[in-house]
Design a protein around this motif. Sequence first.
Motif, PDB file in Angstrom:
ATOM      1  N   ARG A  85     -37.910 -69.371  42.190  1.00 41.81           N
ATOM      2  CA  ARG A  85     -38.072 -68.457  43.476  1.00 41.81           C
ATOM      3  C   ARG A  85     -36.784 -67.620  43.796  1.00 41.81           C
ATOM      4  N   PRO A  86     -35.617 -68.099  43.540  1.00 41.89           N
ATOM      5  CA  PRO A  86     -34.522 -67.140  43.641  1.00 41.89           C
ATOM      6  C   PRO A  86     -34.427 -65.755  42.916  1.00 41.89           C
ATOM      7  N   ILE A  87     -34.925 -66.213  41.550  1.00 47.25           N
ATOM      8  CA  ILE A  87     -35.045 -65.133  40.473  1.00 47.25           C
ATOM      9  C   ILE A  87     -36.025 -64.156  41.022  1.00 47.25           C
ATOM     10  N   GLU A  88     -37.183 -64.579  41.655  1.00 49.25           N
ATOM     11  CA  GLU A  88     -38.180 -63.646  42.195  1.00 49.25           C
ATOM     12  C   GLU A  88     -37.540 -62.798  43.242  1.00 49.25           C
ATOM     13  N   MET A  89     -36.816 -63.320  44.007  1.00 46.37           N
ATOM     14  CA  MET A  89     -36.116 -62.793  45.215  1.00 46.37           C
ATOM     15  C   MET A  89     -35.231 -61.624  44.600  1.00 46.37           C
ATOM     16  N   LEU A  90     -34.135 -61.694  43.688  1.00 44.73           N
ATOM     17  CA  LEU A  90     -33.544 -60.930  43.034  1.00 44.73           C
ATOM     18  C   LEU A  90     -34.300 -59.824  42.379  1.00 44.73           C
ATOM     19  N   VAL A  91     -35.460 -60.111  41.934  1.00 42.70           N
ATOM     20  CA  VAL A  91     -36.326 -59.170  40.975  1.00 42.70           C
ATOM     21  C   VAL A  91     -36.883 -58.149  42.022  1.00 42.70           C
ATOM     22  N   THR A  92     -37.087 -58.547  43.105  1.00 44.59           N
ATOM     23  CA  THR A  92     -37.584 -57.737  44.339  1.00 44.59           C
ATOM     24  C   THR A  92     -36.471 -56.538  44.517  1.00 44.59           C
ATOM     25  N   SER A  93     -35.499 -57.225  44.630  1.00 45.88           N
ATOM     26  CA  SER A  93     -34.362 -56.060  44.873  1.00 45.88           C
ATOM     27  C   SER A  93     -34.265 -54.925  43.881  1.00 45.88           C
ATOM     28  N   LEU A  94     -34.439 -55.450  42.427  1.00 45.38           N
ATOM     29  CA  LEU A  94     -34.466 -54.260  41.365  1.00 45.38           C
ATOM     30  C   LEU A  94     -35.701 -53.494  41.459  1.00 45.38           C
ATOM     31  N   ASN A  95     -36.890 -54.077  41.911  1.00 46.91           N
ATOM     32  CA  ASN A  95     -37.961 -53.284  42.078  1.00 46.91           C
ATOM     33  C   ASN A  95     -38.018 -52.133  42.817  1.00 46.91           C
ATOM     34  N   VAL A  96     -37.325 -52.644  44.149  1.00 44.98           N
ATOM     35  CA  VAL A  96     -37.408 -51.329  45.104  1.00 44.98           C
ATOM     36  C   VAL A  96     -36.261 -50.524  44.798  1.00 44.98           C
ATOM     37  N   THR A  97     -35.024 -50.856  44.401  1.00 44.87           N
ATOM     38  CA  THR A  97     -34.011 -49.788  44.067  1.00 44.87           C
ATOM     39  C   THR A  97     -34.535 -49.099  42.905  1.00 44.87           C
ATOM     40  N   GLY A  98     -35.092 -49.447  41.927  1.00 43.12           N
ATOM     41  CA  GLY A  98     -35.456 -48.579  40.946  1.00 43.12           C
ATOM     42  C   GLY A  98     -36.509 -47.545  41.401  1.00 43.12           C
ATOM     43  N   ASP A  99     -37.397 -48.066  42.316  1.00 42.84           N
ATOM     44  CA  ASP A  99     -38.471 -46.947  42.881  1.00 42.84           C
ATOM     45  C   ASP A  99     -37.571 -45.708  43.549  1.00 42.84           C
ATOM     46  N   ALA A 100     -36.409 -46.202  44.280  1.00 46.19           N
ATOM     47  CA  ALA A 100     -35.627 -45.062  44.873  1.00 46.19           C
ATOM     48  C   ALA A 100     -34.655 -44.261  43.866  1.00 46.19           C
ATOM     49  N   ALA A 101     -34.315 -45.019  42.748  1.00 54.67           N
ATOM     50  CA  ALA A 101     -33.720 -44.281  42.048  1.00 54.67           C
ATOM     51  C   ALA A 101     -34.591 -43.143  41.254  1.00 54.67           C
ATOM     52  N   CYS A 102     -35.803 -43.465  40.770  1.00 52.64           N
ATOM     53  CA  CYS A 102     -36.836 -42.609  40.343  1.00 52.64           C
ATOM     54  C   CYS A 102     -37.110 -41.671  41.341  1.00 52.64           C
ATOM     55  N   ALA A 103     -37.324 -41.859  42.642  1.00 57.37           N
ATOM     56  CA  ALA A 103     -37.751 -40.764  43.738  1.00 57.37           C
ATOM     57  C   ALA A 103     -36.406 -39.914  43.527  1.00 57.37           C
ATOM     58  N   CYS A 104     -34.977 -40.390  43.515  1.00 60.55           N
ATOM     59  CA  CYS A 104     -33.909 -39.263  43.619  1.00 60.55           C
ATOM     60  C   CYS A 104     -34.255 -38.298  42.170  1.00 60.55           C
ATOM     61  N   ALA A 105     -34.367 -39.053  40.991  1.00 62.12           N
ATOM     62  CA  ALA A 105     -34.436 -38.106  39.732  1.00 62.12           C
ATOM     63  C   ALA A 105     -35.536 -37.227  39.754  1.00 62.12           C
ATOM     64  N   VAL A 106     -36.906 -37.473  40.366  1.00 58.78           N
ATOM     65  CA  VAL A 106     -37.925 -36.570  40.588  1.00 58.78           C
ATOM     66  C   VAL A 106     -37.705 -35.624  41.527  1.00 58.78           C
ATOM     67  N   ALA A 107     -36.849 -35.940  42.591  1.00 55.94           N
ATOM     68  CA  ALA A 107     -36.450 -34.919  43.495  1.00 55.94           C
ATOM     69  C   ALA A 107     -35.630 -33.696  42.958  1.00 55.94           C
ATOM     70  N   LYS A 108     -34.625 -34.290  42.479  1.00 55.57           N
ATOM     71  CA  LYS A 108     -33.579 -33.359  41.763  1.00 55.57           C
ATOM     72  C   LYS A 108     -34.283 -32.461  40.573  1.00 55.57           C
ATOM     73  N   LYS A 109     -35.293 -32.965  39.948  1.00 57.84           N
ATOM     74  CA  LYS A 109     -35.818 -32.229  38.805  1.00 57.84           C
ATOM     75  C   LYS A 109     -36.755 -31.042  39.870  1.00 57.84           C
ATOM     76  N   GLU A 110     -37.287 -31.337  40.665  1.00 56.47           N
ATOM     77  CA  GLU A 110     -38.131 -30.538  41.478  1.00 56.47           C
ATOM     78  C   GLU A 110     -37.356 -29.648  42.447  1.00 56.47           C
ATOM     79  N   ASN A 111     -36.031 -29.820  42.303  1.00 60.11           N
ATOM     80  CA  ASN A 111     -35.064 -29.011  43.243  1.00 60.11           C
ATOM     81  C   ASN A 111     -35.178 -29.162  44.825  1.00 60.11           C
ATOM     82  N   VAL A 112     -35.479 -30.444  45.113  1.00 65.92           N
ATOM     83  CA  VAL A 112     -35.902 -30.815  46.422  1.00 65.92           C
ATOM     84  C   VAL A 112     -34.897 -32.166  47.164  1.00 65.92           C
ATOM     85  N   LEU A 113     -33.922 -32.401  46.233  1.00 66.89           N
ATOM     86  CA  LEU A 113     -32.993 -33.466  46.645  1.00 66.89           C
ATOM     87  C   LEU A 113     -31.943 -32.601  47.539  1.00 66.89           C
ATOM     88  N   HIS A 114     -31.735 -33.132  48.701  1.00 68.01           N
ATOM     89  CA  HIS A 114     -30.923 -32.284  49.678  1.00 68.01           C
ATOM     90  C   HIS A 114     -29.394 -33.096  49.328  1.00 68.01           C
TER      91      HIS A 114
END
Length: 461
Positions: A411-440
């Motif tokens: 259970r404690p590991i799964e809680m930390l796993v969720t933190s990684l999953n959501v942070t990884g989504d945001a990191a990919c969103a930043c990378a895609v936005a930069k590639k598309e020149n829509v990162l403000h």
Amino acid sequence: MKNRKTQHLTAHMLGALALGLLAGILMILLREHLNASGNTSVWNTINNIFFADISAQGNESAIGLFYIIGQVFVRALQAVIVPMVFTSIVLAMVRIKDASRLGRIASLTIGCFFLTTGIAIVIAAAVGMAAYNAHLFANTATGLSAAEGSASSTNPLMIIVNAIPSNIADAFTNNGGVLAIVVCALAVGLACNKLGDKVSIVPKACAEVSDIITVLLTWIINNLGPAAIFCLITRTCASYGISYLKPAAVYMILTTVLLLIVLLFGYPLFVRLTTGMKGSTFMKKMGKVALFGFSTSSSAATLPLNMKTAANELGVDEEITSFVLPLGMTINMDGTAIMQVIAALFIAGCAGYHVTLSSVLVIGLLAVVASIGTPAAPGAGAVILFTILSAMGYTNDMALMTYTLILAINRPIEMLVTSLNVTGDAACACAVAKKENVLHEDIYNSDEEKTEAPESAPAEN
């Protein structure tokens, strides 16, 4: 209210873990005392009433209360493996059609997801194999027979052959053939994606079944989890001794440290390399999202906050956030993949299986596929782990016992796993936005907490 329930569940599970360890240690001391004083028959009676494996030969008259409770919990989780894997992967493939109109953005997003997941798995495999080769996962417990030689699949390439079922009905009635279910689900999902509006019943049925499974899993975890954890831990200590928990402690420490390293250093470095922006700024603004994901242990519950933070504080264009983050919640599971790889190697080490480089490669491939199909339900990652174990042939008594131990302590590991999953989504969103020149970049580099504090303070109430 949902967050409060999750916190109560976490407290109950951690309390059950602590009480189980305490009760287990007391049982060990009692066993040693009774055996040393010549009262072995008394311990045998206690063992038959509470801890005996009633399925083992010679235990036909045993009661095994703790064994029964633990097995009911584990079997209830395993019962939903096939429908959960099938429906979640079908739905993941169907949802991709919503991004087909975005063309290049869809390709960039999915490519970014697979890149981060692949890097996470390589890191996990390297660390896990180092621990395996150092015999940190070796189990010194007695009472269960470890495997001799390799797993039942002598040639790992047979997994490719077995992934294509010769009889679909047989695949759906066998937990050991879950990989075939994954292939079937991918095929059905892609076909539904291709047919589009011509097919409505199958996606709707899968969505409804997935909702039912989520309710069932939540009920099982909430109502049976704490009691089952107490019984599993107590029985493990009483039956096999505290030495059996030493590899589990290594697993928890190793996984936790690796997850923290990827979270605190890996994602900021990824953002720096893909966008040129400061990684420290990304992590500072994503801190509350990671903490919220940790407390709720749910990527779905964290999605609104993640989308707001990505758009308002990281400067990601809303068109990108509205696609990347919901899709990432479904198929981008970096933390889950890391946990599954290390857990699989931990189980293999405890159960005495010989792990080779080819085995690690197959485990990594399975972790990619399995993590994609992991739904946002409590305990789903640990349940999906059974897919990897079955495909690799890690199914002897010791492997299954170690797997139940992971269910109890994860259970404690799964809680930390969720933190990684959501942070990884945001990191990919930043990378895609930069590639598309829509990162403000002006928003990204600004101190949003200072500029928005007067407006956001009332909203927090």
